[in-house]
Design a protein around this motif. Sequence first.
Motif, short mmCIF file in Angstrom:
data_model
loop_
_atom_site.label_atom_id
_atom_site.label_comp_id
_atom_site.label_asym_id
_atom_site.label_seq_id
_atom_site.Cartn_x
_atom_site.Cartn_y
_atom_site.Cartn_z
N VAL A 72 16.10 15.08 12.12
CA VAL A 72 14.92 15.74 11.54
C VAL A 72 13.88 15.99 12.63
O VAL A 72 13.35 17.10 12.77
CB VAL A 72 14.33 14.90 10.39
N ASN A 75 15.07 18.72 15.04
CA ASN A 75 14.99 20.07 14.47
C ASN A 75 13.56 20.60 14.48
O ASN A 75 13.32 21.78 14.73
CB ASN A 75 15.55 20.08 13.04
N SER A 110 19.34 22.98 5.84
CA SER A 110 18.15 22.13 5.70
C SER A 110 17.93 21.75 4.24
O SER A 110 17.61 20.60 3.92
CB SER A 110 16.91 22.87 6.23
N TYR A 114 18.03 17.99 2.38
CA TYR A 114 16.96 17.49 1.50
C TYR A 114 17.55 17.06 0.15
O TYR A 114 17.25 15.98 -0.35
CB TYR A 114 15.91 18.58 1.28
N ASN A 239 20.00 23.60 15.39
CA ASN A 239 19.48 23.02 14.15
C ASN A 239 20.57 22.95 13.08
O ASN A 239 20.67 21.98 12.33
CB ASN A 239 18.28 23.82 13.64
N ILE A 243 22.43 19.25 11.60
CA ILE A 243 22.59 18.83 10.20
C ILE A 243 24.06 18.79 9.81
O ILE A 243 24.56 17.77 9.33
CB ILE A 243 21.81 19.78 9.26
N MET A 273 10.15 19.67 8.53
CA MET A 273 11.32 20.39 9.02
C MET A 273 11.57 21.65 8.20
O MET A 273 11.80 22.74 8.74
CB MET A 273 12.56 19.48 8.96
N LEU A 274 11.50 21.52 6.86
CA LEU A 274 11.71 22.67 5.98
C LEU A 274 10.62 23.73 6.21
O LEU A 274 10.90 24.93 6.26
CB LEU A 274 11.71 22.23 4.51
N SER A 277 11.02 25.45 9.69
CA SER A 277 12.22 26.29 9.62
C SER A 277 11.93 27.56 8.84
O SER A 277 12.32 28.67 9.25
CB SER A 277 13.38 25.53 8.96
#
Length: 313
Positions: A72, A75, A110, A114, A239, A243, A273-274, A277
Amino acid sequence: MNIVYIVVGLLLLVLGGNWLLKAAVGLSLRLNIPKVVIGMTVVSFATSAPELIVSIKSALNGATGLAVGNVVGSNIANLGLVLGITVLLSTIDVEKSFYKTDWPVMMLASGLLYFFIAFDNTIQQYEGIILFTMLVVFLVYLLKFQKTAVVDEMPEDDEELALYKVVLFLVIGGVALWGGSELLIKGAVALAENLGVSDAIIGVTVVSVGTSVPELAASIIAVMKKEKAISLGNLIGSNVFNILAVLGITAMITPIELKENALSLVNNDIYWMLGISFAVLPLVFFPRKLRLNWKDGIVLLVAYVVFVYLKLS
């Protein structure tokens, strides 16, 4: 001695990035595959190797929070810090395949991460298999259908290499990047400890940035050599790899269960991160369509600095 580690580490990173770039361009020409695909596959895998090693070792040693936190944090650093610095140095013109394929796959990966950890704080083995399977499907799609995602400024300067040279540069470039990042982290952590800097600050800055140093070295050298397709492809691909490959493979070996002291990953870090991104997409369109420039770089860097500041406060 710590200064020596840092200097030698930086030197290895520069050399490794250069060798990896040579291999990537040579491979692209030999196989007639768009450079962005090489950036998102071969270069990404090589620069994600530190994350893979750290995550598997952490999970097997029971430090599962470090395995997820490493990915995380890396990224966030890849997009906030590395992409921010890269576009500060040079404008990147982006093609449609970026928002049709590359960015959606990164967001899907991503989002899956989550979804897998938000409810039970665990990435189960079957979830690891799902992540890794998605990676295989994505790679097959890339190799069959992906078109260039970034305009190549100087294709006439590309140098075709013999296959053994491509493999040699790929191996020594990847090893140099890994070794350089290890030495840099070792020297920086020891230096910070000697100066009385806390573990929290070292963790958020040196370690998370340290595992993104190979991406930074490879991207900056790619931009300097006008190979921007490899630069952007490397970051988006890294990235995705972090993941789908790093956490996917780690979870297949052993379920990744977040302990209580690592729950801030679910409650805070993963949203960063979200968010970062997602933010790359509007930045590609504003202020100028299909272009990332120094203004976007400042936005990304400011977001990263705010993230680090809030982590430390």
